[in-house]
Design a protein around this motif. Structure first.
Motif, PDB file in Angstrom:
ATOM      1  N   LEU A   1       4.041  23.780  -4.372  1.00 63.71           N
ATOM      2  CA  LEU A   1       2.809  23.708  -4.102  1.00 63.71           C
ATOM      3  C   LEU A   1       2.676  22.731  -3.077  1.00 63.71           C
ATOM      4  CD1 LEU A   1       0.821  21.689  -6.669  1.00 63.71           C
ATOM      5  CD2 LEU A   1       2.871  20.792  -5.758  1.00 63.71           C
ATOM      6  N   PHE A   2       1.527  22.764  -2.194  1.00 71.31           N
ATOM      7  CA  PHE A   2       1.146  22.121  -1.275  1.00 71.31           C
ATOM      8  C   PHE A   2      -0.141  21.527  -1.047  1.00 71.31           C
ATOM      9  CE2 PHE A   2       4.768  24.315   0.443  1.00 71.31           C
ATOM     10  CZ  PHE A   2       5.625  23.362   0.921  1.00 71.31           C
ATOM     11  N   GLY A   3      -0.457  20.033  -1.038  1.00 70.21           N
ATOM     12  CA  GLY A   3      -1.788  19.594  -1.081  1.00 70.21           C
ATOM     13  C   GLY A   3      -2.025  18.774   0.246  1.00 70.21           C
ATOM     14  N   SER A   4      -3.039  18.228   0.453  1.00 71.88           N
ATOM     15  CA  SER A   4      -3.238  17.106   1.308  1.00 71.88           C
ATOM     16  C   SER A   4      -4.165  16.088   0.862  1.00 71.88           C
ATOM     17  CB  SER A   4      -4.045  17.694   2.591  1.00 71.88           C
ATOM     18  OG  SER A   4      -4.374  16.919   3.551  1.00 71.88           O
ATOM     19  N   ASN A   5      -3.839  15.010   1.238  1.00 70.35           N
ATOM     20  CA  ASN A   5      -4.961  13.718   0.903  1.00 70.35           C
ATOM     21  C   ASN A   5      -6.089  14.296   1.691  1.00 70.35           C
ATOM     22  OD1 ASN A   5      -4.434  11.872  -0.840  1.00 70.35           O
ATOM     23  ND2 ASN A   5      -2.396  11.465   0.185  1.00 70.35           N
ATOM     24  N   ALA A   6      -7.215  13.495   1.324  1.00 74.32           N
ATOM     25  CA  ALA A   6      -8.367  13.505   2.114  1.00 74.32           C
ATOM     26  C   ALA A   6      -8.468  12.826   3.236  1.00 74.32           C
ATOM     27  CB  ALA A   6      -9.818  13.248   1.078  1.00 74.32           C
ATOM     28  N   ASP A   7      -9.457  13.123   4.103  1.00 73.85           N
ATOM     29  CA  ASP A   7      -9.353  12.546   5.494  1.00 73.85           C
ATOM     30  C   ASP A   7     -10.227  11.411   5.785  1.00 73.85           C
ATOM     31  OD1 ASP A   7     -11.381  14.154   5.465  1.00 73.85           O
ATOM     32  OD2 ASP A   7     -11.203  15.197   7.369  1.00 73.85           O
ATOM     33  N   LEU A   8     -10.899  10.982   4.437  1.00 69.62           N
ATOM     34  CA  LEU A   8     -11.896   9.615   4.861  1.00 69.62           C
ATOM     35  C   LEU A   8     -11.156   8.358   3.942  1.00 69.62           C
ATOM     36  CD1 LEU A   8     -15.265  11.424   4.352  1.00 69.62           C
ATOM     37  CD2 LEU A   8     -13.983  10.796   6.570  1.00 69.62           C
ATOM     38  N   PRO A   9     -11.301   7.202   4.530  1.00 68.76           N
ATOM     39  CA  PRO A   9     -10.970   6.065   3.733  1.00 68.76           C
ATOM     40  C   PRO A   9     -11.419   6.103   2.552  1.00 68.76           C
ATOM     41  CG  PRO A   9     -12.220   5.640   5.649  1.00 68.76           C
ATOM     42  CD  PRO A   9     -12.021   6.925   5.921  1.00 68.76           C
ATOM     43  N   ILE A  10     -10.980   5.415   1.414  1.00 68.22           N
ATOM     44  CA  ILE A  10     -11.531   5.287   0.372  1.00 68.22           C
ATOM     45  C   ILE A  10     -10.755   6.293  -0.696  1.00 68.22           C
ATOM     46  CG2 ILE A  10     -13.141   4.725  -1.631  1.00 68.22           C
ATOM     47  CD1 ILE A  10     -14.566   3.117   0.836  1.00 68.22           C
ATOM     48  N   VAL A  11     -11.228   7.493  -0.419  1.00 71.90           N
ATOM     49  CA  VAL A  11     -10.769   8.649  -1.120  1.00 71.90           C
ATOM     50  C   VAL A  11      -9.628   9.346  -0.611  1.00 71.90           C
ATOM     51  CG1 VAL A  11     -13.023   9.144  -1.970  1.00 71.90           C
ATOM     52  CG2 VAL A  11     -12.588  10.074   0.288  1.00 71.90           C
ATOM     53  N   GLY A  12      -9.119   8.824   0.422  1.00 70.93           N
ATOM     54  CA  GLY A  12      -7.536   9.411   0.977  1.00 70.93           C
ATOM     55  C   GLY A  12      -6.721   8.757   0.703  1.00 70.93           C
ATOM     56  N   GLY A  13      -5.466   9.048   1.247  1.00 76.09           N
ATOM     57  CA  GLY A  13      -4.145   8.336   0.756  1.00 76.09           C
ATOM     58  C   GLY A  13      -4.014   7.058   1.686  1.00 76.09           C
TER      59      GLY A  13
END
Ligand SMILES: [Zn+2]
Length: 491
Positions: A250-262
């Motif tokens: 499977l492949f996923g991405s962290n979100a691209d905004l601070p606080i909710v991203g990686g």
């Protein structure tokens, strides 16, 4: 020392990292690196299970000889140089990888994963020391690891790091220029690090494995270009393309905004692997079908919608439409707000998989607002849970695998002893006082059940952290608002 070197060389021959033919060359290289008088005498060896079985005592000797300064950093920097003696050049590794890939992508990833373990880039013996357990919840089982090899970062330092325009080389820890990089006290060594170049939708990307391995075959795919994380149509296209190239992952991405991203927002990257996460086993609350797309609203603490289709194009189009809609969605009753002036708050944590011939995208809705009450984030672990975790809830945790900081291992040992004896907690564990008291109030603790009850209590805090991070709460009002949000897509 000679016996340790011999044991390490024999191990690498057994692991097919080098061949018998390479023996003399490798031994001479190690003699030089380790400042040993060369010899051709026959040396006995031990059959070791991990490279570290030989490396650790070699490093101890180098410390005694004052070649190393005794710091952990110096050890990690140096053992990478020892292991690099065994490593092939990147082009040779890619040739081997793609020869296997032609037969089966799984053969290729199996070989590469084991190769990186045998080179000690993935430090298996450390990873096996991590704590791992499962606990039950109303959302199904969640999983907890206490990671002993990576420092804890709070969202503010992550945000600060994302703003630094680094001039250093390599620009960040993910950059492809890290391949073979010697490292320094502030940057891990990457001497024996090797990447596999991939073509993802006609753009160069690289595959590697995470040296920390939070789950089985924890892979990272990074863009050749050092550019910020961005969730858009391209993200959905790339994640599904990667699933086509490696259909056992499977492949996923962290979100691209601070606080909710990686933890790394400055370099575009995805994560993948050979693992089924708790979120994938979550029950469906409601389900609809329209135009060849199935929509499943999940019973999961974060607001999660799974869309499925045989048509990749239709699925991507729908995902983009949902992303756009979420980016502009407001619901004052639920504290959900898309923008503060020009600053966006909304994004998605996406996960892709191909399952029984269906393209599948799991879309987790995220909102990164802060408030006076919740200065680190409204949809972020709230202050009463910071004694367990204060960091961002990134992709892996959103999928139900908690990566808890190393400090918890010792602190929980204190809590355990407190639960059994009720003797004063030491200062470093005082922050767990209320947590421990609550466990005592609810359970009759004895030495046979204490571990299980403590693990379950940690799991409950994690679930509660995920609930904090959910935008549409899993109550009547939240579910109903989530349904109306989706149902607009069905008209
Ligand atoms: Zn970078």
């Amino acid at each position: 020392m000679l016996k340790l070197i011999e044991s390490l060389i024999r191990y690498e021959i057994r692991q097919n990292v080098i061949k018998e033919r390479d023996y003399v060359y490798v031994r001479n290289q190690l003699f030089n690196l380790l400042r040993i008088e060369p010899t051709d005498q026959d040396i006995s060896y031990e059959s070791i299970g991990y490279p570290s079985d030989a490396l650790d005592p070699i490093l101890d000797i180098l410390e005694e000889q004052h070649i190393l300064d005794g710091s952990k950093v110096a050890r990690d920097l140096f053992d990478a140089k020892i292991m690099n003696v065994f490593a092939k050049l990147p082009s040779e590794i890619e040739d081997l990888f793609f020869n296997l890939y032609k037969k089966d992508s799984k053969l290729a990833t199996d070989w590469y994963y084991n190769y990186m373990k045998a080179l000690n880039y993935i430090r298996s013996e450390r990873i096996e020391k991590n704590e791992f357990f499962k606990t039950s919840s109303i959302y199904g089982d969640v999983e907890i690891t206490i990671n002993l090899s990576k420092p804890e970062k709070d969202p503010k330092s992550i945000l600060a790091a994302s703003k630094v325009k680094s001039l250093a080389y390599p620009k960040c820890v993910l950059c492809a220029e890290s391949e073979g990089f010697a490292g320094n006290p502030s940057r891990d060594s990457r001497d024996q690090h090797r990447l596999i170049e991939l073509n993802v939708n006609n753009e160069p990307w690289y595959l590697q494995y995470s040296p920390y391995t939070y789950y089985n075959e924890h892979a990272i795919v990074l863009s050749k270009e050092h550019r910020p994380m961005k969730i858009n149509q391209k993200t959905f296209e790339n994640l599904l393309e990667l699933c086509e190239q490696f259909n056992h992952y499977l492949f996923g991405s962290n979100a691209d905004l601070p606080i909710v991203g990686g933890s790394i927002l400055s370099h575009d990257h995805y994560q993948g692997g050979n693992y089924v996460f708790p979120i994938e086993k979550a029950k469906t609350l409601d389900s609809w079908k329209k135009d060849g797309i199935t929509y499943n609203l999940k019973k999961w603490p974060l607001s999660t919608l799974v869309i499925k289709s045989k048509s990749k194009e239709a699925l991507i189009k729908k995902a983009v439409s949902i992303l756009d809609k979420w980016k502009n969605y407001d619901n004052a009753d639920l504290d959900i707000k898309s923008y503060s002036d020009d600053t966006p708050h909304h994004t998605i944590t996406p996960i892709a998989r191909i399952e029984d011939g269906f393209y599948t995208l799991t879309l987790i809705l995220r909102d990164n607002q802060t408030s006076d009450e919740h200065p680190l984030g409204i949809f972020h672990p709230h202050a009463d849970k910071w004694h367990i975790k204060k960091e961002n809830i990134g992709l892996i945790e959103a999928m139900g695998l908690a990566i808890l900081p190393a400090r918890l291992k010792t602190e929980m040992a204190f809590v355990k002893s407190y639960l059994l004896t009720q003797k004063q907690l030491p200062d470093e564990a005082l922050k767990h006082k209320d947590f421990a008291q609550k466990i005592l109030n609810e359970h009759q603790i004895d030495k046979d059940n204490v571990d299980e009850i403590l693990e379950q209590a940690i799991g409950e805090v994690f679930v509660s952290i995920l609930e904090d991070s959910g935008c549409f709460k899993q109550n009547k009002e939240g579910i109903s608002a989530f349904k109306s949000f989706i149902k607009d897509e069905l008209i």
